[in-house]
Design a protein around this motif. Structure first.
Motif, short mmCIF file in Angstrom:
data_model
loop_
_atom_site.label_atom_id
_atom_site.label_comp_id
_atom_site.label_asym_id
_atom_site.label_seq_id
_atom_site.Cartn_x
_atom_site.Cartn_y
_atom_site.Cartn_z
N TYR A 337 29.75 13.14 37.42
CA TYR A 337 31.02 13.10 36.69
C TYR A 337 31.95 12.16 37.44
O TYR A 337 32.34 12.44 38.58
CB TYR A 337 31.61 14.51 36.64
CG TYR A 337 32.78 14.68 35.71
CD1 TYR A 337 32.60 15.14 34.41
CD2 TYR A 337 34.07 14.36 36.12
CE1 TYR A 337 33.68 15.30 33.55
CE2 TYR A 337 35.15 14.51 35.27
CZ TYR A 337 34.96 14.99 33.98
OH TYR A 337 36.02 15.15 33.13
N GLN A 338 32.30 11.04 36.82
CA GLN A 338 33.21 10.09 37.47
C GLN A 338 34.34 9.74 36.53
O GLN A 338 34.12 9.41 35.35
CB GLN A 338 32.49 8.81 37.89
CG GLN A 338 33.43 7.85 38.63
CD GLN A 338 32.74 6.69 39.30
OE1 GLN A 338 31.52 6.54 39.21
NE2 GLN A 338 33.51 5.87 39.99
N PHE A 339 35.54 9.79 37.06
CA PHE A 339 36.72 9.43 36.27
C PHE A 339 37.68 8.63 37.12
O PHE A 339 37.56 8.56 38.35
CB PHE A 339 37.41 10.70 35.75
CG PHE A 339 37.98 11.60 36.82
CD1 PHE A 339 39.23 11.37 37.38
CD2 PHE A 339 37.25 12.70 37.27
CE1 PHE A 339 39.75 12.20 38.36
CE2 PHE A 339 37.76 13.53 38.25
CZ PHE A 339 39.01 13.29 38.80
N CYS A 389 34.02 10.70 42.07
CA CYS A 389 32.66 10.85 41.56
C CYS A 389 32.04 12.06 42.25
O CYS A 389 32.05 12.16 43.48
CB CYS A 389 31.86 9.59 41.89
SG CYS A 389 30.18 9.61 41.30
N CYS A 402 33.35 20.93 32.79
CA CYS A 402 33.56 19.54 32.39
C CYS A 402 34.64 19.44 31.31
O CYS A 402 35.43 18.49 31.30
CB CYS A 402 32.25 18.92 31.92
SG CYS A 402 31.07 18.63 33.25
N ASP A 406 37.85 17.23 31.66
CA ASP A 406 38.19 16.21 30.64
C ASP A 406 39.67 16.29 30.29
O ASP A 406 40.35 15.26 30.18
CB ASP A 406 37.37 16.43 29.37
CG ASP A 406 35.91 16.03 29.52
OD1 ASP A 406 35.56 15.42 30.54
OD2 ASP A 406 35.13 16.35 28.60
N ARG A 415 40.25 8.05 32.36
CA ARG A 415 39.07 7.90 31.52
C ARG A 415 37.81 8.07 32.34
O ARG A 415 37.86 8.15 33.57
CB ARG A 415 39.08 6.55 30.82
CG ARG A 415 39.05 5.33 31.75
CD ARG A 415 39.21 4.08 30.91
NE ARG A 415 39.29 2.86 31.68
CZ ARG A 415 40.07 1.83 31.33
NH1 ARG A 415 40.84 1.91 30.27
NH2 ARG A 415 40.09 0.73 32.05
N HIS A 416 36.66 8.09 31.61
CA HIS A 416 35.37 8.36 32.23
C HIS A 416 34.53 7.10 32.28
O HIS A 416 34.64 6.22 31.42
CB HIS A 416 34.62 9.44 31.43
CG HIS A 416 35.37 10.74 31.33
ND1 HIS A 416 36.47 10.90 30.49
CD2 HIS A 416 35.19 11.93 31.95
CE1 HIS A 416 36.93 12.14 30.61
NE2 HIS A 416 36.16 12.79 31.49
N GLU A 421 28.37 8.64 32.37
CA GLU A 421 28.67 9.65 31.37
C GLU A 421 27.39 10.12 30.68
O GLU A 421 26.49 9.36 30.38
CB GLU A 421 29.63 9.01 30.35
CG GLU A 421 30.51 9.99 29.63
CD GLU A 421 29.72 10.80 28.65
OE1 GLU A 421 29.80 12.04 28.73
OE2 GLU A 421 28.99 10.21 27.83
#
Length: 462
Positions: A337-339, A389, A402, A406, A415-416, A421
């Protein structure tokens, strides 16, 4: 079951049916896979690909499903692997899209040339690097991969091979391809500008920091003095040491920085792969106990030390020592999961980490960076901000976590990363990428029938 209705016998003879996943090993789907260095054959395959369309695939290091195409055609680009030319004086190389970063580094370093943008692994193809507009620890000074592409040859849906440049006649297609996840066409060849370096080593400053607030405060200072900057933090320990970690920053070493024993071969590519993880690990191997043990080890192994000389593997790619390390998460796989959130919303990093720990989710590989300015590609992920991340094994409660993350990310204007993703909704991506309709307009102009397609494209309505 994959079905290709119109593929000619000549193409079909070169096709193999395979189950494919991303690096996270989740959601496998079956596709017909064509591997060939013959560009004419690739073009014919695209023309004959049928209703389920076609997508290019490199070394499979995207974590989710952008290089899968259930029931359709996948072009394995790793057979297109030639380095065509290398101008050492000007730092310009011309390479096929299937050349890996690892291969290019091994060829370029003896000439004192360095790829200016490198992610956490060298096992990424040039085409994949463009399609995901990859970034690395140098983003705050070097930008992302697309910033260093001088031109590319793109096979589009009408069968043409277009030579695109960042500011040429079809520059809008160039930038739609950068970060476009392979959905504008197939990159066949690229011309890149590399940097000149004196050595293959780094002078590294490592700081061991006791909690998350101090870590982020320290990381926000002096980054402009370093070519590379990243921090790892402990996502298991709570209390006063919540988010303790190590900040690691470095510059390329000059010849005079090296100890005498390294000066004889300063451009040595010192990056072996020592072992390959067998596919025998059960699910649940990473839990709070093993996560705590790993985090304690990783924190203790990097005490504060300034001016250490490290090679490529030590500083940039420690995970490349271990082949197929993703198998360590077991058969159920894992989610990365990276944003990114704006710099002024660094509070989201703490909130996200708190949500993870409160829900009992364990991540051992936690990477925090600060992005600099983004580029003009509509789907490029990086923009000024903090990017986090985390790797989380697939298991109970992950979907709810998640969804909560989000909401935090989008509420903060973040954003992702599409290359990481694997489970978001179309609405999440739509909100995170405000220029996505601009990208869709360009893509539809060059591919009105949706020839280029992937599982991700269908899942996210790209």
């Amino acid at each position: 079951m994959a079905t290709l209705g119109r593929v000619s016998a000549a193409i079909r003879a070169s096709i193999e049916r395979k189950a494919l996943t991303g690096w996270g090993r989740t959601a496998p789907t079956v596709a017909e896979v064509l591997s060939t260095p013959d560009i004419d054959r690739i073009a014919r395959a695209v023309a004959e690909s049928g209703d389920r369309g076609v997508i290019a695939r490199g070394l499979g290091r995207s974590y989710g499903d952008p290089a899968q195409n259930a029931g359709g055609l996948v072009i394995d680009m790793t057979a297109l692997d030639r380095i065509h030319s290398m101008d050492a004086d000007n730092g310009v190389v011309v390479v096929d899209a299937g050349v890996s970063l690892d291969t290019l580094m091994r060829a370029a370093l003896p000439f004192g040339l360095w790829i200016p943008v490198l992610p956490g692994t060298r096992q990424v193809t040039i085409g994949g690097a463009i399609g995901a507009d990859i970034h690395g620890k140098a983003h705050h000074v070097a930008g992302s991969f697309g910033n260093h592409v001088l031109s590319m040859d793109l096979l589009t849906a009408d069968g043409q091979v277009r030579t695109l440049t960042p500011d040429g006649a079809e520059s809008e297609l160039f930038w739609a391809t950068v970060g476009g996840m392979g959905l504008t066409g197939i990159v066949l060849r690229a011309t890149l500008r590399l940097e000149h370096v004196e050595t293959a080593y780094f002078v590294v400053d490592t700081e061991q920091i006791d909690n998350l607030d101090e870590l982020m405060e320290r990381q926000a200072c002096d980054d402009e003095k370093y070519a590379e900057s990243v921090s790892w933090f402990d996502a298991v320990t709570t209390g006063q040491h919540f988010g303790r970690g190590t900040l690691t920053r470095a510059n390329h070493a000059k010849l005079e920085d090296l100890p005498k024993k390294l000066r004889a071969n300063p451009l040595k590519f010192d990056a072996p792969q020592l072992l390959t993880v067998p596919d025998v690990f059960p699910p649940g191997l990473l839990n709070r106990l093993t996560g705590r043990i790993f985090s304690e080890f990783w924190y203790r192994k990097s005490p504060t030390k300034l001016g250490a000389v490290q090679n490529i593997t030590q500083f940039l790619h420690p995970l490349d020592i271990i082949g197929e390390w993703n198998r360590g998460y077991g058969p159920h796989g894992f989610l990365q999961y990276q944003f990114v959130v704006p710099l002024e919303r660094g509070d989201v990093i703490r909130s996200a980490l708190t949500a993870m720990t409160e829900r009992g989710q364990v991540s051992a590989l936690n990477v925090l960076k600060r992005f600099g300015a983004g580029n003009q590609a509509p789907l490029s992920f990086p923009k000024p901000g903090w990017t986090l991340c985390v790797d989380i094994p697939v298991g109970r409660g992950l979907a709810e976590l998640c969804a909560e993350l989000d909401r935090m990310v989008l509420d903060a204007g973040g954003r992702h990363y599409l290359a990481k993703e694997s489970r978001a909704s179309p609405e999440v991506i739509q909100q995170g990428y405000p220029r996505i309709d601009e990208w869709r307009k360009i893509r539809n102009a060059y591919d009105p029938d949706g020839v280029f397609a992937s599982d991700m494209a269908r899942r996210l309505n790209l």
